[in-house]
Write a protein that holds these residues in place. Structure first.
Motif, PDB file in Angstrom:
ATOM      1  N   ALA A  52      -3.320   5.340  -2.091  1.00 33.03           N
ATOM      2  CA  ALA A  52      -2.342   5.735  -1.071  1.00 33.03           C
ATOM      3  C   ALA A  52      -1.752   7.126  -1.302  1.00 33.03           C
ATOM      4  O   ALA A  52      -1.519   7.868  -0.359  1.00 33.03           O
ATOM      5  CB  ALA A  52      -1.233   4.696  -0.975  1.00 33.03           C
ATOM      6  N   ALA A  53      -1.510   7.457  -2.552  1.00 36.95           N
ATOM      7  CA  ALA A  53      -0.907   8.764  -2.814  1.00 36.95           C
ATOM      8  C   ALA A  53      -1.982   9.833  -3.011  1.00 36.95           C
ATOM      9  O   ALA A  53      -1.683  10.942  -3.437  1.00 36.95           O
ATOM     10  CB  ALA A  53      -0.003   8.685  -4.033  1.00 36.95           C
ATOM     11  N   ASP A  54      -3.237   9.483  -2.696  1.00 36.80           N
ATOM     12  CA  ASP A  54      -4.363  10.390  -2.832  1.00 36.80           C
ATOM     13  C   ASP A  54      -4.439  11.002  -4.231  1.00 36.80           C
ATOM     14  O   ASP A  54      -4.528  12.214  -4.390  1.00 36.80           O
ATOM     15  CB  ASP A  54      -4.271  11.498  -1.771  1.00 36.80           C
ATOM     16  CG  ASP A  54      -5.631  12.155  -1.550  1.00 36.80           C
ATOM     17  OD1 ASP A  54      -6.653  11.523  -1.897  1.00 36.80           O
ATOM     18  OD2 ASP A  54      -5.666  13.290  -1.066  1.00 36.80           O
ATOM     19  N   PRO A  55      -4.408  10.150  -5.268  1.00 37.68           N
ATOM     20  CA  PRO A  55      -4.436  10.677  -6.630  1.00 37.68           C
ATOM     21  C   PRO A  55      -5.840  11.161  -6.978  1.00 37.68           C
ATOM     22  O   PRO A  55      -6.816  10.602  -6.490  1.00 37.68           O
ATOM     23  CB  PRO A  55      -4.081   9.457  -7.489  1.00 37.68           C
ATOM     24  CG  PRO A  55      -4.608   8.308  -6.703  1.00 37.68           C
ATOM     25  CD  PRO A  55      -4.481   8.678  -5.243  1.00 37.68           C
ATOM     26  N   VAL A  71       0.829  -1.205   0.000  1.00 38.90           N
ATOM     27  CA  VAL A  71       0.000   0.000   0.000  1.00 38.90           C
ATOM     28  C   VAL A  71       0.867   1.260   0.000  1.00 38.90           C
ATOM     29  O   VAL A  71       0.546   2.261  -0.642  1.00 38.90           O
ATOM     30  CB  VAL A  71      -0.956  -0.005   1.212  1.00 38.90           C
ATOM     31  CG1 VAL A  71      -1.740   1.299   1.294  1.00 38.90           C
ATOM     32  CG2 VAL A  71      -1.923  -1.181   1.113  1.00 38.90           C
ATOM     33  N   ALA A  72       2.011   1.173   0.689  1.00 38.71           N
ATOM     34  CA  ALA A  72       2.869   2.358   0.815  1.00 38.71           C
ATOM     35  C   ALA A  72       3.756   2.589  -0.406  1.00 38.71           C
ATOM     36  O   ALA A  72       4.506   3.568  -0.447  1.00 38.71           O
ATOM     37  CB  ALA A  72       3.739   2.218   2.075  1.00 38.71           C
ATOM     38  N   THR A  73       3.654   1.712  -1.414  1.00 42.52           N
ATOM     39  CA  THR A  73       4.575   1.772  -2.562  1.00 42.52           C
ATOM     40  C   THR A  73       4.716   3.164  -3.181  1.00 42.52           C
ATOM     41  O   THR A  73       5.821   3.708  -3.257  1.00 42.52           O
ATOM     42  CB  THR A  73       4.104   0.798  -3.673  1.00 42.52           C
ATOM     43  OG1 THR A  73       4.027  -0.510  -3.129  1.00 42.52           O
ATOM     44  CG2 THR A  73       5.091   0.794  -4.833  1.00 42.52           C
ATOM     45  N   VAL A  74       3.596   3.716  -3.620  1.00 44.59           N
ATOM     46  CA  VAL A  74       3.685   4.970  -4.376  1.00 44.59           C
ATOM     47  C   VAL A  74       4.147   6.151  -3.505  1.00 44.59           C
ATOM     48  O   VAL A  74       5.038   6.898  -3.912  1.00 44.59           O
ATOM     49  CB  VAL A  74       2.359   5.279  -5.091  1.00 44.59           C
ATOM     50  CG1 VAL A  74       2.487   6.538  -5.940  1.00 44.59           C
ATOM     51  CG2 VAL A  74       1.952   4.109  -5.968  1.00 44.59           C
ATOM     52  N   PRO A  75       3.596   6.315  -2.297  1.00 40.65           N
ATOM     53  CA  PRO A  75       4.109   7.411  -1.469  1.00 40.65           C
ATOM     54  C   PRO A  75       5.619   7.308  -1.232  1.00 40.65           C
ATOM     55  O   PRO A  75       6.323   8.316  -1.286  1.00 40.65           O
ATOM     56  CB  PRO A  75       3.337   7.248  -0.149  1.00 40.65           C
ATOM     57  CG  PRO A  75       2.076   6.578  -0.543  1.00 40.65           C
ATOM     58  CD  PRO A  75       2.432   5.668  -1.677  1.00 40.65           C
TER      59      PRO A  75
END
Ligand SMILES: Nc1ncnc2c1ncn2[C@@H]1O[C@H](COP(=O)(O)OP(=O)(O)OP(=O)(O)O)[C@@H](O)[C@H]1O
Ligand SMILES: [Mg+2]
Lengths: 230, 357
Positions: free
Chosen positions: B152-155, B98-102
């Motif tokens: 996760a990155a709130d896109p 889940v934390a990948t992109v941030p």
């Protein structure tokens, strides 16, 4: 047949003793493997990731399996003259095919859906290769490392043919003077060394491979791991 | 974030035209569903938004910026992406997935993880599941993780390619409800691909029906799709019962309701039995108590009311208030009248000819 030579304490110390020769043996082996890995692993990852040059990897793998080790050594000796370098060179040539084939096969067989998702969430190509494909291919790659290691350890015996070092020393010297206990001693130490090194690599595999990919058998989904109790 | 296709065409090297001069504007802050039979170019269209595929001609614009002008990896980090089998990284724990992109975008790992645990709860999982590996989750749970990773990155934009098609119908229904709930909170611009027309109707604020050869057959809100399909292809694709299914989009609030009287309400020889105002059944002339088969509130759809009226032994759907007390009845005949009026006025709008002047 006796184990006298092997069990004689005098042979377990000094510059001619087993500990010294074991270390020498490991030095050639390690050096050859290191060079082979520096060449084969990046190349295998590159080929597996891009899919370009797959024919090269496969053919090289097959050719490598067919290569007569002693022939390669003689060829290199004939070209470069006697010395340790040609021996290392021959071992490197021997180790590259299994490493390259395993790395290529491991990387290219990673689930395309996972790779697609990695690209889709914004990983760059090197990040996909190193952060996703290599960790997932690690069991296969380490399998290649283990078989290359075994091959090099046993073949490094021939180092004693041109240089006076390594466990091959006991075999060649023993043969020369028909001292069979010495030959047996060399063979036993070599075999034990190979088993111990392989066990250490197996241990390493357990440490570096993620628990999420550890069981390779069967399907990737669901069945792979037991549910932890919570 | 408005996504605009401008005569976007994709022809694969083997000559297949997957998408043919697509002109389409995906509205901001709503769910737009691409639906159509297999091989009609839905996935190709979707993947041209985040540059997983580049068009052979035409453009795709996000808020008037051509996506071709952006670096693919950077573009994709601003666009959530969910695929069919979730595509989770098997070697990373759920929370790290889940934390990948941030993390890629430079958020400190610890901070990204903390937020990832929150997100897991937001998509209906427990924080404890974050420490598992994907293989230790069910297919439906993995799909939820896939959604969490995309969020996760709130896109501002979320692309979903058949996100719920690999799970069983019950789980699919849960996931659909969850997506609608999340969208209620988040208001993202979502493009979702499915080949299931029912899913399109449930989820879509707008539905784009694709036909073979990458042609856009109709782009409309689902209600309109059911009521007035653009052509025979769409009508065939939308399928049977579209009259009945279309009732899902009309509210029960406008229906005329007959009051329930304190002295007793009798419909077709059956007397409504109340216990402290709550309906418990219908008493027939022989004294037997027949079940009500359910009640509805003013918030329900016309479809729910019609269904209850059909099921009721008295032929009347019972309306209750928030406390479950009966406030009125809607008879089958009333429902039929209202539906007839609705359909008549709807079809009159699009009809041609008539008595001018
Ligand atoms: N890489 C490719 N090379 C050649 N043709 C392709 C490629 N990818 C897709 N196609 C073709 O393009 C067309 C559209 O494919 P696409 O994947 O967009 O369809 P889809 O609507 O998503 O279908 P489905 O519902 O089956 O997923 C199909 O005819 C497909 O065979
Ligand atoms: Mg598709």
């Amino acid at each position: 047949m006796s184990l006298d030579y092997l069990l004689d304490a005098a042979h377990w110390s000094g510059p001619d003793g087993f500990p010294h020769q074991i270390l020498e043996h490991l030095r050639y082996t390690g050096l050859a493997l290191l060079i082979a890995m520096v060449i084969a692993l990046p190349l295998g990852v590159l080929i597996g990731h891009t899919g370009r040059g797959a024919g090269l990897a496969i053919n090289l793998g097959n050719a490598g399996r067919a290569l007569p080790t002693l022939g390669v050594l003689m060829l290199i000796l004939a070209v470069t003259g006697v010395g340790l370098k040609p021996v290392i060179g021959a071992l490197v040539v021997l180790a590259i095919p299994p490493l390259l084939t395993a790395t290529y096969a491991g990387v290219s067989s990673v689930d395309r859906g996972v790779v697609d998702a990695a690209r889709g969430v914004g990983l760059r190509e090197p990040q996909i290769a190193l952060g996703v494909e290599v960790p997932l291919a690690l069991p296969v790659i380490l399998g290649g490392v283990r078989s290359a290691t075994l091959q090099v350890i046993s073949t490094a015996t021939i180092a004693a043919y041109v240089a006076q070092d390594g466990l091959g020393r006991y075999l060649f010297d023993g043969l020369a003077v028909r001292d069979y206990p010495r030959i047996v001693a060399g063979a036993v130490v070599l075999a034990v060394l190979a088993v111990v090194v392989d066990a250490l690599l197996a241990l390493l595999q357990r440490v570096v491979v993620s628990p999420g990919v550890r069981p390779r058998a069967g399907s990737r989904r669901r069945t792979a791991l037991p549910q932890p109790e919570r | 974030m408005v996504i605009r296709f401008e005569s976007t065409t994709k022809q694969y090297p083997d000559g297949t035209v997957a998408v043919d001069a697509l002109d389409l504007t995906v509205p901001s802050g709503a769910i737009t569903v691409f639906v159509g039979p297999s091989g009609c170019g839905k996935t190709t269209s979707l993947r041209m938004i985040n540059r997983m595929i580049d068009p052979t001609s035409g453009r795709v614009l996000i808020d008037d910026v051509d996506v071709a002008s952006e670096r693919p990896a950077r573009l994709r980090r601003r666009i959530g992406y969910v695929i069919q089998h979730a595509g989770l990284f098997p070697h990373r724990t759920v929370v790290d997935n889940v934390a990948t992109v941030p993390v890629l975008s430079g958020t400190p790992r610890k901070e990204a993880r903390t937020r990832a645990y929150e997100l897991l709860e937001r998509v209906g999982l427990t924080a404890a599941m974050g420490d598992r590996y994907p293989a230790q989750l069910s297919g439906g749970q993995q799909q939820r993780v896939g959604v969490a990773r995309a969020l996760a990155a709130d896109p501002p934009v979320l692309l979903m390619d058949e996100p719920f098609s690999a799970v069983d119908p019950v789980v699919r229904h849960d996931l659909q409800a969850e997506l609608l709930r999340l969208q209620g909170e988040l208001g993202k611009t979502i493009v979702l691909v499915t080949h299931d027309i029912d899913e399109a109707i449930v989820l879509g604020d707008h539905v784009a029906v694709f036909a073979e050869g990458g042609r856009l057959a109709q782009f409309a809100p689902p209600e309109e799709l059911l009521a007035s399909p653009a052509d025979a292809f769409v009508a065939g694709f939308v399928g049977r019962d579209r009259g009945y299914r279309g009732l899902s989009f009309a509210t029960a609030a406008d229906l005329p309701v007959e009051p329930v009287t304190a002295e007793g309400t009798v419909v077709e020889g059956l007397a409504l039995v109340l216990d402290d105002g709550r309906p418990t059944g219908w008493r027939d002339p022989d004294g037997r108590l027949l079940p009500t088969e359910g009640t509805h509130t003013a918030d329900d759809s016309l479809r729910v009311v019609a269904d209850l009226a059909l099921l009721s032994p008295a032929g009347a759907a019972i309306r209750v208030d928030a406390a479950g007390r009966a406030v009125g009845l809607v008879r089958q005949t009333t429902v039929a009248d209202v539906v007839r009026q609705r359909q008549r006025s709807r079809l009159a709008v699009g009809a041609v000819g008539g008595s001018a002047g």
